[in-house]
Design a protein around this motif. Structure first.
Motif, PDB file in Angstrom:
ATOM      1  N   LEU A 298       0.834  -1.205   0.000  1.00 19.64           N
ATOM      2  CA  LEU A 298       0.000   0.000   0.000  1.00 19.64           C
ATOM      3  C   LEU A 298       0.870   1.257   0.000  1.00 19.64           C
ATOM      4  O   LEU A 298       0.612   2.212  -0.758  1.00 19.64           O
ATOM      5  CB  LEU A 298      -0.907  -0.017   1.229  1.00 19.64           C
TER       6      LEU A 298
ATOM      7  N   THR B  43       2.474   1.715  -3.414  1.00 21.95           N
ATOM      8  CA  THR B  43       1.492   2.296  -4.345  1.00 21.95           C
ATOM      9  C   THR B  43       1.376   3.800  -4.136  1.00 21.95           C
ATOM     10  O   THR B  43       1.361   4.587  -5.102  1.00 21.95           O
ATOM     11  CB  THR B  43       0.114   1.638  -4.147  1.00 21.95           C
TER      12      THR B  43
ATOM     13  N   ALA C  61       1.694   7.119  -6.545  1.00 21.92           N
ATOM     14  CA  ALA C  61       0.385   7.660  -6.919  1.00 21.92           C
ATOM     15  C   ALA C  61       0.078   8.999  -6.252  1.00 21.92           C
ATOM     16  O   ALA C  61      -0.538   9.880  -6.876  1.00 21.92           O
ATOM     17  CB  ALA C  61      -0.709   6.651  -6.564  1.00 21.92           C
TER      18      ALA C  61
ATOM     19  N   ALA D   9       2.204   2.753 -10.698  1.00 20.84           N
ATOM     20  CA  ALA D   9       1.154   2.832  -9.687  1.00 20.84           C
ATOM     21  C   ALA D   9       0.036   1.826  -9.961  1.00 20.84           C
ATOM     22  O   ALA D   9      -0.490   1.201  -9.034  1.00 20.84           O
ATOM     23  CB  ALA D   9       0.585   4.243  -9.621  1.00 20.84           C
TER      24      ALA D   9
ATOM     25  N   ASP E 178       1.201  -1.606  -8.923  1.00 21.53           N
ATOM     26  CA  ASP E 178       1.212  -1.742  -7.461  1.00 21.53           C
ATOM     27  C   ASP E 178      -0.200  -1.902  -6.910  1.00 21.53           C
ATOM     28  O   ASP E 178      -0.420  -2.632  -5.927  1.00 21.53           O
ATOM     29  CB  ASP E 178       1.879  -0.525  -6.828  1.00 21.53           C
ATOM     30  N   THR E 179      -1.153  -1.224  -7.522  1.00 19.49           N
ATOM     31  CA  THR E 179      -2.551  -1.348  -7.081  1.00 19.49           C
ATOM     32  C   THR E 179      -3.044  -2.779  -7.262  1.00 19.49           C
ATOM     33  O   THR E 179      -3.718  -3.347  -6.384  1.00 19.49           O
ATOM     34  CB  THR E 179      -3.452  -0.379  -7.866  1.00 19.49           C
TER      35      THR E 179
ATOM     36  N   THR F   5      -1.532  -4.985  -4.572  1.00 22.78           N
ATOM     37  CA  THR F   5      -2.141  -4.719  -3.262  1.00 22.78           C
ATOM     38  C   THR F   5      -3.495  -5.396  -3.135  1.00 22.78           C
ATOM     39  O   THR F   5      -3.798  -6.017  -2.103  1.00 22.78           O
ATOM     40  CB  THR F   5      -2.291  -3.203  -3.048  1.00 22.78           C
TER      41      THR F   5
END
Length: 591
Positions: free
Chosen positions: A121, A124, A128, A220, A223-224, A227
């Protein structure tokens, strides 16, 4: 007749219930039909798939991110990758110890997964949140300091999460199989192979789908995805709780070892008893947490810790355990750990070879032609999927073809013993470095011939052999190391044992950075370092030849150690004579 009926009732009872010191989610003796085996381990493999998806989605593109976004030079970026990989694979020693001694494997996995999720998180957010991004708009030559701080904090938080996740999850999965049940024991022999197939499936998606999103959408967005997948897998892991078998923590595994050492030193002047059966052991009729081990002849000095003195006999008669008296099992557990140290050390060169794949191998791919069609180009880190494919192929061939054939030929339930399997993997590592050196020399010649295009006229698939071969080596050595450090450690420290396996890779990453530093320092004295500003001004082929020579020399020492190694010997569960010990040969320490 009555004895036969009693024996049959015992067998039926053991078929219905699991008596291996494990409990179900309510703390009761587990019911065999509704707990453990594949119905439980599939939930566990699912969260491992998710973790490997995240780890390799980050790890294989880390060298690219450090050089392209944070603008570190090649040598600094490789060292930072090695440091992070080293910490990530050394942290399991801490997590494994805490799980075995105090927390338990399930709880450790759950807490570490939450920490892992928080790290993802934060990662990310570093890409972001507008004020935390590398630059306000577009590319820049130097990223914001706040981005570097949050980025490194996030990836090292992931390292901490991995510290509890990796050693405990794999050992927790292996705990779902009862060593004393023939069918479950045979399934357990396949568990580590299929565990690694699940691992490699996550790896392949991580270095293809996730890396593609990083290259063509945004860091980003990738990474989302990671997550969300991690959050989902933690939920799946918790849903499987009613099906799991749990092992309760037994206290620090280091305390009995210290007791053995103190007792052996204290009693060093006592004569050895004429018969090893005279050494002290807990009676089999008494309930014990783990299995009892048989006496072995190695490291005989430690046996003195189990010698009974008159005052010890008096204390035992009063139901008191003397502080300076150890059982045969405690002594043998100490021997197991000491005998592992040479194997652990001689595994480092293999780990150093493996460390080159996510660093120099990936960086090499950035200089080659990665076009599949006019409109599609392979992301550099996606080439790493070839190593995972090589590992899956080697594991499937080993499991489905070699093991059945070798079982018939050798009579060994595994086909070959654990250390032989690891040795074959080390041979593959030597071959990998030789092939890598030849391919890099070819690439440098292409660069010399065409200074304008450089090596872009050379296909990235020239790297395929070295990735596939190191993948084959992983299928033998890494899987073998997992089995070895789970199977041959004392039962009370199996999570810590898998932490030791992972520390092979961790120490190897630090050693790789150390060798790079030494080689860079030495070769600079001759006028030109083997590690220049970029690959075209470097001589990685020389470095690969050096690693091949180091690993080949290490292989010779490893073979000598493996031939003299004595495997764990476990007493049978039934009340039998001392002579009924099972002489282990690397087939799972079967009781």
């Amino acid at each position: 007749m009555e004895q036969t009926r009693k024996q049959e009732r015992v067998e039926v009872d053991e078929e219905k219930w699991v008596y291996d010191s494990s409990v179900d989610h309510k703390g009761r003796v587990p019911l065999r039909a509704s707990t453990g085996v594949w119905k439980a381990s599939l939930f566990i493999i699912a969260i491992e798939f998710s973790e490997r998806l995240s780890y390799f989605g980050i790890a294989t593109s880390l060298i690219i991110y450090l050089t392209r976004v944070i603008h570190q030079d090649l040598k600094t970026a490789v060292k930072n990758v090695n440091y992070w990989s080293g910490v990530t694979t050394m942290m399991p020693l801490v997590g494994g110890f805490l799980a075995d001694a105090y927390v338990g494997r399930f709880s450790t996995v759950l807490v570490s997964s939450i920490i892992y999720f928080l790290g993802l998180l934060l990662l990310t957010m570093s890409r972001a949140v507008p004020s935390w991004k590398p630059c306000a708009t577009g590319p820049c030559l130097k990223p914001r300091k706040i981005h570097e701080v949050v980025f490194f904090l996030a990836i090292y938080l992931i390292s901490i999460g991995t510290g509890g996740h990796k050693p405990c999850l794999e050992s927790f999965g292996a705990d779902q199989f009862d060593d004393d049940h023939p069918a479950e024991r045979r399934n357990k022999l396949s568990y580590f192979n299929w565990w690694n197939c699940g691992l490699c499936s996550g790896l392949i998606l991580g270095v293809t789908v996730i890396v593609y999103v990083q290259d063509h959408v945004s860091w980003a967005a990738a990474d989302t995805i990671l997550t969300v997948v991690m959050a989902s897998s933690v939920l799946i892991f918790c849903i499987g709780r009613p099906f799991y078998r749990f092992r309760m923590p037994t206290g620090s595994p280091l305390t009995p070892m210290l007791r053995v050492l103190v007792a052996a030193i204290t009693k060093r002047k006592l004569p050895y008893p004429p018969n090893p059966a005279q050494l002290y052991e807990v009676p089999k009729s008494e309930k014990t947490q783990g299995r009892l081990l048989c006496h072995t002849k190695s490291l005989k000095f430690l046996d003195k810790a189990a010698i009974l003195e008159d005052k010890d006999i008096t204390a035992l008669a009063k139901l008191q355990i003397p502080r300076r008296l150890a059982t045969v099992t405690m002594v043998e557990e100490m021997k197991l750990v000491l005998n592992m140290i040479p194997i652990w050390v001689t595994s480092f060169p293999f780990g150093i070879c493996v460390a080159q794949a996510p660093t120099f191998f990936i960086k090499q791919s950035t200089t080659l032609n990665r076009n599949i069609t006019d409109n599609f180009q392979i992301p550099p880190a996606s080439v790493y999927s070839l190593a995972a494919i090589g590992m899956i192929v080697s594991v499937v061939i080993y499991e489905k073809i070699l093991v059945p054939v070798l079982r018939r030929a050798t009579g060994n339930e595994r086909g070959i013993n654990i250390l032989q399997r690891i040795g074959i993997g080390i041979v593959f590592a030597v071959v990998t470095m030789v092939v890598a050196a030849l391919v890099e020399r070819k690439r440098l010649r292409v660069v010399e011939a065409d200074q304008v295009k450089g090596s872009l006229s050379m296909s990235v698939f020239w790297l395929a052999p070295q990735f596939l071969i190191i993948g084959f080596g992983d299928g033998f050595a890494l899987v073998g190391l997992q089995e070895y450090f789970y199977d041959q450690v004392p039962d009370s420290m199996r999570s810590l044992g898998l932490g030791l396996y992972l520390s092979v890779i961790g120490v190897a990453n630090f050693l790789s950075s150390f060798i790079i530093t030494i080689v860079d320092h030495v070769t600079k004295k001759d006028g030109k370092s083997w590690f220049g500003k970029d690959l075209n001004s470097s001589r990685l082929d020389y470095f690969y030849w050096l690693l091949a020579a180091i690993t080949a020399a290490d292989l010779c020492i490893y073979v000598l150690l493996a031939r003299r190694f004595s495997y764990k010997t476990v007493q049978k569960r039934a009340v039998v004579a001392v002579a009924d010990c099972y002489e282990g040969d690397g087939i799972g320490a079967i009781a």
